[in-house]
Write an enzyme that holds these catalytic residues in place. Sequence first.
Site, short mmCIF file in Angstrom:
data_model
loop_
_atom_site.label_atom_id
_atom_site.label_comp_id
_atom_site.label_asym_id
_atom_site.label_seq_id
_atom_site.Cartn_x
_atom_site.Cartn_y
_atom_site.Cartn_z
CG ASP A 79 -1.96 -1.01 1.26
OD1 ASP A 79 -1.99 -1.84 0.33
OD2 ASP A 79 -2.79 -0.99 2.19
CG HIS A 221 2.69 0.12 4.17
ND1 HIS A 221 2.52 -0.79 5.19
CD2 HIS A 221 1.50 0.76 4.04
CE1 HIS A 221 1.29 -0.70 5.66
NE2 HIS A 221 0.64 0.24 4.98
ZN ZN Z 1 -2.24 2.96 3.53
#
Ligand code: ZN
Length: 254
Positions: A79, A221
Amino acid sequence: MDKQKKYFCVVAMVLILLSGYGKISDSAFRMRVTRMIAGEGMLRLVAAQYGQKAAEPVAETASDRSEKEEHPRVALTFDDGPHATYTPLLLDGLRKRGIHATFFLMGKNIRGNEEIVTQMQRDGHLIGNHTYDHVQLDKIPGDQACQQIIKTNNEIYEITGEYPMYLRPPYGAWPKDLELCVTMLPVFWDVDTLDWKSKNVRSVENIVKRQVKDGSIILMHDSFSTSVEAALEIADMLTEEGYDLVTADQLLVM
Ligand SMILES: [Zn+2]
């Protein structure tokens, strides 16, 4: 324009976008029943739009699948990108390993990183939407939430020529009424590596080791060097353990 008019405008825009959705009319897609969706309402919406009765969600067991294929499967999902420095490093590492992952992009991070998004597509990764400004979708008015998603879809479309079908709602917050304006499937996760918090390769690896199972969707991430390092080590570890690393949509398909 008053609020109601604006809302209908957004709905109209989405319908126009959907009419260009090549993939959504694909019969395989229509038969998909997702395990990790927010609710049946959206499934019914998708099905109704294409004149089909929504299938009842059927849980597929590991033993059902083991007859079709031998390997357990897992999806690495990233993400908050694209990140100008770390995403290309991650893409290089995944390419060398022949592994496909899933990237949920933030609209505001796309400008200036278009080449990275092109590379993602070229490498066969799944590209999804993570809102424009990383908003919590249930904390803002519905029309703004729709805009956050639509703006990001448009940014991605401008580069890839395809509208994303999958969305990772920031903080896992997916208000049901969004189903009225966006026909996308939210993708959640079951293994949260907390990589953004620890920024520690070993800690991230240990969380995955402890929690991973067949069908896991791992949340990471691509905004930290430690996450890239951990992700590639995890990819090697899971491959060695016999897992197939797949894109998240593969784990939502029944
Ligand atoms: Zn996020």
